[in-house]
Design a protein around this motif. Structure first.
Motif: not given
Length: 124
Positions: A111-117
């Motif tokens: 979820a953090i990676a999705d948000y950052a990307a």
């Protein structure tokens, strides 16, 4: 009754807890059969001992502790397990379990990676 304690670090800034209140409310919506409480290690209230005492006073007999930490620093490795052990000794009639810290959950990391990307919203 089962209970959940969401355990975060804490801050002197009272606005810092707002996101954690949102998480607590979302957990309550998803698990209405559980008594849910926030607790903080330092600088914010309630502290862990107070949150445990409040859940026990409500009749909670099983408390699941969810450490809201992204990394496995000293708090996660040492302080949190020690707090849970002390609470278990203080409330022998209550069973405690502890989930891994949230940074150890692949779904959280994804979820953090999705948000950052995610591409930024276009501005006007």
């Amino acid at each position: 009754m089962n209970g959940i304690i969401l355990l975060a670090h804490g801050s002197r800034d009272p606005q810092w807890t707002a996101s954690f209140e949102q998480v607590r409310a979302a957990v309550e919506r998803r698990r209405p059969e559980c008594a849910t409480a926030l607790a903080y290690l330092e600088q914010s209230v309630p502290d862990f001992v107070t949150a445990v005492d409040q859940l026990v006073a409500r009749g909670t007999t099983l408390i699941e502790v969810v450490p809201l930490f992204l990394g496995a620093g000293g708090h996660v490795r040492n302080d949190v397990p020690h707090l849970v052990e002390r609470a278990a000794a203080r409330h022998a009639q209550v069973r405690f379990s502890m989930k891994p810290f949230i940074g150890d959950a692949q779904a959280v990391l994804d979820a953090i990676a999705d948000y950052a990307a995610a591409k930024p919203a276009t501005s006007r």
